[in-house]
Design a protein around this motif. Structure first.
Motif, PDB file in Angstrom:
ATOM      1  N   LYS A  46       0.742  -1.245  -0.032  1.00  0.00           N
ATOM      2  CA  LYS A  46       0.041  -0.038   0.007  1.00  0.00           C
ATOM      3  C   LYS A  46       0.876   1.261   0.153  1.00  0.00           C
ATOM      4  O   LYS A  46       0.594   2.296  -0.795  1.00  0.00           O
ATOM      5  CB  LYS A  46      -0.912   0.006   1.306  1.00  0.00           C
ATOM      6  CG  LYS A  46      -2.311  -1.024   1.162  1.00  0.00           C
ATOM      7  CD  LYS A  46      -3.076  -1.153   2.318  1.00  0.00           C
ATOM      8  CE  LYS A  46      -3.962  -2.343   2.188  1.00  0.00           C
ATOM      9  NZ  LYS A  46      -5.041  -2.456   3.553  1.00  0.00           N
ATOM     10  N   THR A 132      -1.394  -6.889  15.659  1.00  0.00           N
ATOM     11  CA  THR A 132      -2.636  -6.584  15.104  1.00  0.00           C
ATOM     12  C   THR A 132      -3.666  -7.251  15.777  1.00  0.00           C
ATOM     13  O   THR A 132      -4.943  -7.095  16.371  1.00  0.00           O
ATOM     14  CB  THR A 132      -2.670  -6.465  13.776  1.00  0.00           C
ATOM     15  OG1 THR A 132      -1.633  -5.965  12.910  1.00  0.00           O
ATOM     16  CG2 THR A 132      -4.114  -6.207  13.042  1.00  0.00           C
ATOM     17  N   VAL A 159     -12.483 -13.461   9.659  1.00  0.00           N
ATOM     18  CA  VAL A 159     -12.666 -13.513   8.011  1.00  0.00           C
ATOM     19  C   VAL A 159     -11.174 -13.134   7.472  1.00  0.00           C
ATOM     20  O   VAL A 159     -10.468 -12.004   7.785  1.00  0.00           O
ATOM     21  CB  VAL A 159     -13.456 -12.096   7.731  1.00  0.00           C
ATOM     22  CG1 VAL A 159     -13.751 -12.436   6.294  1.00  0.00           C
ATOM     23  CG2 VAL A 159     -14.956 -12.376   8.590  1.00  0.00           C
ATOM     24  N   GLY A 160     -10.740 -14.044   6.828  1.00  0.00           N
ATOM     25  CA  GLY A 160      -9.216 -14.113   6.024  1.00  0.00           C
ATOM     26  C   GLY A 160      -8.483 -15.063   7.098  1.00  0.00           C
ATOM     27  O   GLY A 160      -7.472 -14.549   7.343  1.00  0.00           O
ATOM     28  N   GLY A 163      -4.754 -15.534   6.263  1.00  0.00           N
ATOM     29  CA  GLY A 163      -3.854 -14.671   5.735  1.00  0.00           C
ATOM     30  C   GLY A 163      -2.772 -14.214   7.182  1.00  0.00           C
ATOM     31  O   GLY A 163      -2.920 -14.919   8.142  1.00  0.00           O
ATOM     32  N   SER A 186     -11.077 -19.922   1.258  1.00  0.00           N
ATOM     33  CA  SER A 186     -11.779 -20.233   0.097  1.00  0.00           C
ATOM     34  C   SER A 186     -11.206 -21.535  -0.700  1.00  0.00           C
ATOM     35  O   SER A 186     -11.645 -21.945  -1.601  1.00  0.00           O
ATOM     36  CB  SER A 186     -11.819 -19.031  -0.690  1.00  0.00           C
ATOM     37  OG  SER A 186     -10.733 -18.667  -1.295  1.00  0.00           O
ATOM     38  N   ARG A 187     -10.015 -21.918  -0.231  1.00  0.00           N
ATOM     39  CA  ARG A 187      -9.389 -23.020  -0.832  1.00  0.00           C
ATOM     40  C   ARG A 187      -8.918 -24.219   0.105  1.00  0.00           C
ATOM     41  O   ARG A 187      -8.767 -23.923   1.247  1.00  0.00           O
ATOM     42  CB  ARG A 187      -8.152 -22.259  -1.537  1.00  0.00           C
ATOM     43  CG  ARG A 187      -8.214 -21.407  -2.618  1.00  0.00           C
ATOM     44  CD  ARG A 187      -7.083 -20.713  -2.899  1.00  0.00           C
ATOM     45  NE  ARG A 187      -6.320 -19.970  -2.084  1.00  0.00           N
ATOM     46  CZ  ARG A 187      -5.071 -19.845  -1.691  1.00  0.00           C
ATOM     47  NH1 ARG A 187      -4.286 -20.289  -2.426  1.00  0.00           N
ATOM     48  NH2 ARG A 187      -4.597 -19.054  -0.633  1.00  0.00           N
ATOM     49  N   HIS A 205     -15.440 -18.127   2.617  1.00  0.00           N
ATOM     50  CA  HIS A 205     -15.959 -16.529   2.436  1.00  0.00           C
ATOM     51  C   HIS A 205     -16.719 -16.026   1.101  1.00  0.00           C
ATOM     52  O   HIS A 205     -17.084 -15.203   0.857  1.00  0.00           O
ATOM     53  CB  HIS A 205     -15.129 -15.457   2.929  1.00  0.00           C
ATOM     54  CG  HIS A 205     -13.596 -15.561   2.101  1.00  0.00           C
ATOM     55  ND1 HIS A 205     -13.240 -15.243   0.826  1.00  0.00           N
ATOM     56  CD2 HIS A 205     -12.504 -16.308   2.368  1.00  0.00           C
ATOM     57  CE1 HIS A 205     -12.290 -15.564   0.337  1.00  0.00           C
ATOM     58  NE2 HIS A 205     -11.645 -16.159   1.365  1.00  0.00           N
ATOM     59  N   THR A 227     -10.544  -8.927   8.303  1.00  0.00           N
ATOM     60  CA  THR A 227      -9.383  -8.512   7.879  1.00  0.00           C
ATOM     61  C   THR A 227      -9.630  -8.109   6.168  1.00  0.00           C
ATOM     62  O   THR A 227      -8.381  -8.068   5.509  1.00  0.00           O
ATOM     63  CB  THR A 227      -8.496  -9.658   7.828  1.00  0.00           C
ATOM     64  OG1 THR A 227      -8.634 -10.660   6.873  1.00  0.00           O
ATOM     65  CG2 THR A 227      -8.271 -10.259   9.296  1.00  0.00           C
ATOM     66  N   MET A 274      -2.523  -0.990  13.864  1.00  0.00           N
ATOM     67  CA  MET A 274      -1.279  -1.371  14.794  1.00  0.00           C
ATOM     68  C   MET A 274      -0.285  -0.311  14.866  1.00  0.00           C
ATOM     69  O   MET A 274       0.587  -0.114  15.636  1.00  0.00           O
ATOM     70  CB  MET A 274      -0.580  -2.747  14.710  1.00  0.00           C
ATOM     71  CG  MET A 274      -0.201  -2.956  13.392  1.00  0.00           C
ATOM     72  SD  MET A 274       1.501  -2.231  12.877  1.00  0.00           S
ATOM     73  CE  MET A 274       2.450  -2.690  14.333  1.00  0.00           C
ATOM     74  N   LEU A 323       2.099 -11.387  -2.554  1.00  0.00           N
ATOM     75  CA  LEU A 323       1.185 -10.698  -1.497  1.00  0.00           C
ATOM     76  C   LEU A 323       0.063 -10.085  -2.351  1.00  0.00           C
ATOM     77  O   LEU A 323      -1.109 -10.192  -1.796  1.00  0.00           O
ATOM     78  CB  LEU A 323       1.919  -9.575  -0.737  1.00  0.00           C
ATOM     79  CG  LEU A 323       1.429  -9.239   0.642  1.00  0.00           C
ATOM     80  CD1 LEU A 323       1.120 -10.445   1.434  1.00  0.00           C
ATOM     81  CD2 LEU A 323       2.274  -8.302   1.163  1.00  0.00           C
ATOM     82  N   ARG A 327      -3.546 -14.283  -2.336  1.00  0.00           N
ATOM     83  CA  ARG A 327      -3.783 -15.898  -1.986  1.00  0.00           C
ATOM     84  C   ARG A 327      -2.583 -16.437  -1.279  1.00  0.00           C
ATOM     85  O   ARG A 327      -2.348 -17.549  -1.293  1.00  0.00           O
ATOM     86  CB  ARG A 327      -3.723 -16.329  -3.266  1.00  0.00           C
ATOM     87  CG  ARG A 327      -4.882 -16.212  -4.105  1.00  0.00           C
ATOM     88  CD  ARG A 327      -4.960 -16.533  -5.597  1.00  0.00           C
ATOM     89  NE  ARG A 327      -5.096 -18.084  -5.516  1.00  0.00           N
ATOM     90  CZ  ARG A 327      -6.142 -18.701  -5.794  1.00  0.00           C
ATOM     91  NH1 ARG A 327      -7.449 -17.960  -5.632  1.00  0.00           N
ATOM     92  NH2 ARG A 327      -6.396 -20.140  -5.777  1.00  0.00           N
ATOM     93  N   SER A 328      -1.718 -15.442  -0.663  1.00  0.00           N
ATOM     94  CA  SER A 328      -0.824 -16.047   0.427  1.00  0.00           C
ATOM     95  C   SER A 328      -1.299 -16.829   1.458  1.00  0.00           C
ATOM     96  O   SER A 328      -2.388 -16.536   1.957  1.00  0.00           O
ATOM     97  CB  SER A 328       0.217 -15.075   0.587  1.00  0.00           C
ATOM     98  OG  SER A 328      -0.260 -13.866   1.207  1.00  0.00           O
ATOM     99  N   GLY A 330      -0.285 -17.620   5.388  1.00  0.00           N
ATOM    100  CA  GLY A 330       0.803 -17.371   6.489  1.00  0.00           C
ATOM    101  C   GLY A 330       1.570 -16.204   5.865  1.00  0.00           C
ATOM    102  O   GLY A 330       1.015 -15.322   5.396  1.00  0.00           O
TER     103      GLY A 330
END
Ligand SMILES: NC(=O)c1ccc[n+]([C@@H]2O[C@H](COP(=O)([O-])OP(=O)(O)OC[C@H]3O[C@@H](n4cnc5c(N)ncnc54)[C@H](OP(=O)(O)O)[C@@H]3O)[C@@H](O)[C@H]2O)c1
Length: 338
Positions: A46, A132, A159-160, A163, A186-187, A205, A227, A274, A323, A327-328, A330
């Motif tokens: 970001k 976080t 949610v997530g 991640g 989702s996988r 999700h 998340t 955070m 990233l 779809r990462s 961990g």
């Protein structure tokens, strides 16, 4: 020293491997740390994209990277808790240069000794996501970090779940706070990862959340750690939260939110960021204390490390692409000292 820097905003290709910059000088409360490993976080991508593509950053080079494990090589005149040679881990402050560098300066109050049983690589995966998850659960949602009994446990939806943040949140909620945890994934591989970390159940999700909860025998959940950008999923999240429940979001809303459904439920909503404590000097030493506690929990085997992918730091562009795929599973760690 060598660092990964950027002089303009844009895609992963703007990251320069390497730039030469002066080593940081410690401020009065700073440690200068030789970085052994750093980790990637969405905040990196970001900030990297933080202006129109190709436009210059304010004071180049911009150095990203807000996770590190390393060794203290110098201390400021007012440092109280660390000495040269200490092995430490920390996230840092987004308003200061990050840890994509051989050396970084960081305020001692947001630092802790690194977990003794973890390598620098494993330790570097932890701080930003652990802070976080801990702050969201304990400080915002008021969950007690000592009650490991599952009797009358409240239910948390993460949610997530697979991640970086979800991976720590599942564990802290389940193993440290005794909550019952339902995670979204989702996988098959992300669902398996959530179960390995302790999730009691996993839902998808990409499908309606409430229907899946009902299939599993739940009429809703007491707490939600969201998340994901709330503009994408808030109606569903507010649908599943029970009366008097609490939704904590960690992504800044990109537009106005309709909180009407929460009013009827007398529900709570909060946000976790955070970097608030270091940015506003708002009791920053609480972050050092959280990281020390998390290090103990890792050393005791209560919490598991979350590093899944390791790359030499000159592969940073590939790490950012991974990233940004969303779809990462961990954490991805960049080795600065092989
Ligand atoms: N406020 C703060 O202090 C703070 C701190 C850390 C992170 N964040 C923000 O929180 C977000 C998540 O960070 P992270 O490090 O956990 O990210 P991450 O590691 O990149 O998350 C990847 C996971 O997100 C899941 N996912 C992707 N799209 C999803 C969707 N629409 N709904 C639910 N899950 C989805 C994927 O699961 P599947 O493959 O199973 O779909 C994947 O495993 C980022 O926007 C980050 O900037 C904020």
């Amino acid at each position: 020293m060598r660092a990964i820097g950027q002089s303009v905003y844009g895609g992963p290709e703007v990251l320069q491997v390497f730039v030469e910059v002066p080593e940081p000088e410690p401020g009065p409360r700073d440690l200068v740390v030789r970085v052994h490993a750093t980790a990637t976080n969405p905040v990196d991508t970001k900030v990297r994209r933080g202006g129109s593509p190709g436009s210059p950053v304010p004071s180049p080079p911009l150095i990203l990277g807000w996770d590190a494990s390393g060794v203290v090589i110098a201390v400021g005149s007012e440092v109280e808790h660390f000495r040269v040679g200490d092995e430490v881990y920390f996230a840092g402050n987004v308003a200061r240069p990050g840890s994509y560098a051989e050396y970084v300066a960081v305020d001692e109050r947001i630092v802790a000794h690194r977990p003794k049983t973890l390598s620098h690589r494993d330790a570097a995966a932890i701080p930003l996501t652990a802070l976080t998850a801990w702050e969201a659960l304990v400080e915002n949602m008021g969950v007690t970090p000592t009650d490991r009994s599952s009797e009358h446990a409240r239910t948390l939806l993460v949610v997530g779940g697979a991640g970086g943040v979800g991976s720590m949140a599942i564990q802290i909620a389940r193993q440290v706070c005794g909550l019952r945890v339902i995670a979204t994934a989702s996988r098959p591989e992300s669902a398996a990862w959530c179960r390995k970390l302790g999730a009691d159940a996993v839902i998808d999700h990409t499908k309606p959340l409430l229907a899946q909860l009902r299939e599993g025998g739940d009429d809703g959940v007491d707490l939600v750690l969201n998340t994901v950008q709330p503009m994408q999923n808030l109606p569903q999240v507010l649908e599943v939260v029970r009366p008097f429940g609490h939704v904590c979001g960690i992504v800044a809303p990109s537009g106005p939110l309709d909180l009407g459904p929460l009013f009827r439920k007398r529900g709570h909503i909060s946000f976790e960021y955070m970097f608030t404590r270091p940015l506003f000097a708002a009791a920053p030493s609480r972050q050092g204390a959280i990281l020390a506690r998390v290090a103990d929990l890792l050393d005791q085997g209560v919490l598991l490390g979350t590093r899944t992918t390791t790359m030499p730091w000159d592969q940073v562009q590939a790490a950012h692409r991974l990233l940004e795929s969303g779809r990462s599973v961990g954490k991805t760690v960049l080795e600065v000292v092989p």
